[in-house]
Design a protein around this motif. Structure first.
Motif, mmCIF file in Angstrom:
data_model
loop_
_atom_site.group_PDB
_atom_site.id
_atom_site.type_symbol
_atom_site.label_atom_id
_atom_site.label_comp_id
_atom_site.label_asym_id
_atom_site.label_seq_id
_atom_site.Cartn_x
_atom_site.Cartn_y
_atom_site.Cartn_z
ATOM 1 N N UNK A 251 -0.633 6.678 1.840
ATOM 2 C CA UNK A 251 -0.002 5.369 1.677
ATOM 3 C C UNK A 251 -0.565 4.659 0.455
ATOM 4 N N UNK A 252 -1.890 4.584 0.369
ATOM 5 C CA UNK A 252 -2.493 3.867 -0.755
ATOM 6 C C UNK A 252 -2.337 4.656 -2.055
ATOM 7 N N UNK A 253 -2.379 5.972 -1.997
ATOM 8 C CA UNK A 253 -2.155 6.786 -3.190
ATOM 9 C C UNK A 253 -0.761 6.538 -3.746
ATOM 10 N N UNK A 254 0.225 6.480 -2.868
ATOM 11 C CA UNK A 254 1.608 6.243 -3.304
ATOM 12 C C UNK A 254 1.761 4.875 -3.940
ATOM 13 N N UNK A 255 1.168 3.865 -3.303
ATOM 14 C CA UNK A 255 1.247 2.505 -3.842
ATOM 15 C C UNK A 255 0.552 2.417 -5.196
ATOM 16 N N UNK B 103 -6.888 -11.240 -7.913
ATOM 17 C CA UNK B 103 -5.962 -12.020 -7.093
ATOM 18 C C UNK B 103 -4.920 -11.138 -6.416
ATOM 19 N N UNK B 104 -4.294 -10.244 -7.172
ATOM 20 C CA UNK B 104 -3.207 -9.438 -6.623
ATOM 21 C C UNK B 104 -3.685 -8.558 -5.461
ATOM 22 N N UNK B 105 -4.757 -7.754 -5.651
ATOM 23 C CA UNK B 105 -5.176 -6.903 -4.516
ATOM 24 C C UNK B 105 -5.698 -7.705 -3.328
ATOM 25 N N UNK B 106 -6.610 -8.632 -3.577
ATOM 26 C CA UNK B 106 -7.313 -9.295 -2.472
ATOM 27 C C UNK B 106 -6.400 -10.226 -1.683
ATOM 28 N N UNK B 107 -5.589 -10.989 -2.371
ATOM 29 C CA UNK B 107 -4.829 -12.043 -1.699
ATOM 30 C C UNK B 107 -3.364 -11.690 -1.421
ATOM 31 N N UNK B 108 -2.897 -10.566 -1.984
ATOM 32 C CA UNK B 108 -1.497 -10.189 -1.749
ATOM 33 C C UNK B 108 -1.387 -8.785 -1.150
ATOM 34 N N UNK B 109 -1.903 -7.790 -1.870
ATOM 35 C CA UNK B 109 -1.692 -6.407 -1.454
ATOM 36 C C UNK B 109 -2.458 -6.072 -0.172
ATOM 37 N N UNK B 110 -3.738 -6.418 -0.109
ATOM 38 C CA UNK B 110 -4.524 -6.068 1.077
ATOM 39 C C UNK B 110 -3.994 -6.730 2.347
ATOM 40 N N UNK B 111 -3.622 -8.023 2.325
ATOM 41 C CA UNK B 111 -3.006 -8.597 3.533
ATOM 42 C C UNK B 111 -1.721 -7.888 3.936
ATOM 43 N N UNK B 112 -0.914 -7.481 2.943
ATOM 44 C CA UNK B 112 0.308 -6.750 3.270
ATOM 45 C C UNK B 112 -0.011 -5.389 3.897
ATOM 46 N N UNK C 224 -14.645 -4.883 0.486
ATOM 47 C CA UNK C 224 -15.517 -4.567 1.613
ATOM 48 C C UNK C 224 -15.059 -5.254 2.888
ATOM 49 N N UNK C 225 -14.598 -6.490 2.752
ATOM 50 C CA UNK C 225 -14.082 -7.233 3.908
ATOM 51 C C UNK C 225 -12.820 -6.565 4.446
ATOM 52 N N UNK C 226 -11.934 -6.178 3.552
ATOM 53 C CA UNK C 226 -10.700 -5.501 3.946
ATOM 54 C C UNK C 226 -11.007 -4.200 4.692
ATOM 55 N N UNK C 227 -11.930 -3.404 4.171
ATOM 56 C CA UNK C 227 -12.294 -2.145 4.811
ATOM 57 C C UNK C 227 -12.953 -2.387 6.165
ATOM 58 N N UNK C 228 -13.725 -3.469 6.265
ATOM 59 C CA UNK C 228 -14.344 -3.814 7.537
ATOM 60 C C UNK C 228 -13.318 -4.220 8.576
#
Length: 296
Positions: free
Chosen positions: A103-107, A262-271, A205-209
């Motif tokens: 999934x992440x590789x494709x994105x 901004x893009x990864x932390x606040x948009x992509x990771x929550x999605x 790190x927070x996202x992975x946790x």
């Protein structure tokens, strides 16, 4: 439950902190010695002496073998199974690892292609078939080991140790995220973009946790982290990054920090969290992230 199972562990709590603290101290010492040194110049000199692949191996190999150190410590010192370090399930769910990876590789591939066609002047075609294939073999072997080391150390051993000692999920979530961020202090990206890049490292790190706590295991974090580092290293390199590789493209733009943070932390990771929550039917977020841990 991934953290609740610590009640079955018999090792002295201090054993859970020996490796994470020792590793962080090594990173701090490395950071202190690197102060006043142009890390990019050091990397460039190393590449001139032993080549791109040699420099890459020199940088990543100690972290790659680190996963075996963690496994040995947990298995023979803490007397804990590697399965219980990995997951709350009866066995490791490799389907979860592969789903997260692809999934992440494709994105990542899609975002790179979009970035290339949107601003082609920011990229140089860097593909050299023979050198790329050699690097591909090296990367496929070493990068998943490196990322697994970091996951087993921070989201595994340290998180379970904190759960055992504090009985608090939020503490077990936040402290490994901060320590994961701090281990990147000596990266050349920090010097290039500035301390604000730490928001990205700690946020990741927070996202992975959160992945680990909500999914009750490391599988999704293992897959994501491996895809993030492996596909990134194969697709794009830059003169100011820690990984300088025989990638397909070379980024020659000046990083602004906004996209990288901004893009990864606040948009992509929550999605991504939303997607994973639907696929694996997560619920009870408040209790899993903020609740206490039962050791009865």
């Amino acid at each position: 439950m991934y953290l609740d199972q610590v009640k079955n562990f018999k090792a002295h709590p201090i054993l859970y902190f020996v490796l994470p603290v020792a590793f962080l101290l090594l990173m701090v010492v490395n950071y202190i010695f690197s102060m006043g040194i142009d890390t990019n110049d050091v990397i460039e000199q190393t590449i001139n002496q032993i080549g791109v692949n040699g420099a890459f191996i020199l940088m990543i190999f100690p972290l790659s073998i680190g996963v075996f150190v963690v496994w040995f410590w947990v298995k023979f010192v803490q007397r804990q199974s590697i399965t219980s370090l990995t997951t709350s399930r009866n066995k490791v769910d490799f389907k979860r690892i592969f789903f997260s990876f692809f999934l992440w590789a494709s994105i990542t591939i899609i975002m790179t292609v979009v970035a290339y066609y949107a601003e082609p002047e920011n990229f140089v075609f860097n593909f050299k078939p023979q050198k790329f294939l050699i690097f591909l073999v090296i990367a496929i072997i070493l990068i998943p080991l490196q990322t697994s080391f970091e996951e087993y150390l921070f989201r595994g051993n340290l998180m379970q140790g904190l759960a055992l000692v504090t009985k608090s999920r939020i503490i077990a979530l936040l402290i490994p995220a901060v320590m994961f961020g701090l281990m990147h202090l000596a990266n050349p990206e920090v010097g290039k973009i500035g301390p604000v890049i730490m928001v990205y490292y700690i946020g990741t790190g927070l996202f992975l946790g959160i992945l680990t706590l909500m999914d009750e295991g490391l599988e999704l974090a293992l897959g994501f982290h491996a895809a993030n580092n492996l596909i990134g290293a194969l697709l794009v390199t830059a003169d100011w990054t820690a990984f300088q590789t025989h990638s397909i493209f070379k980024d020659v733009s000046e990083p602004s920090g906004s996209f990288e943070i901004i893009i990864p932390i606040f948009i992509i990771f929550p999605l991504l969290l939303f997607v994973f929550s639907k696929v694996y039917k997560w619920n009870n977020w408040k209790e899993k992230l903020l609740g206490t841990i039962s050791t009865n």
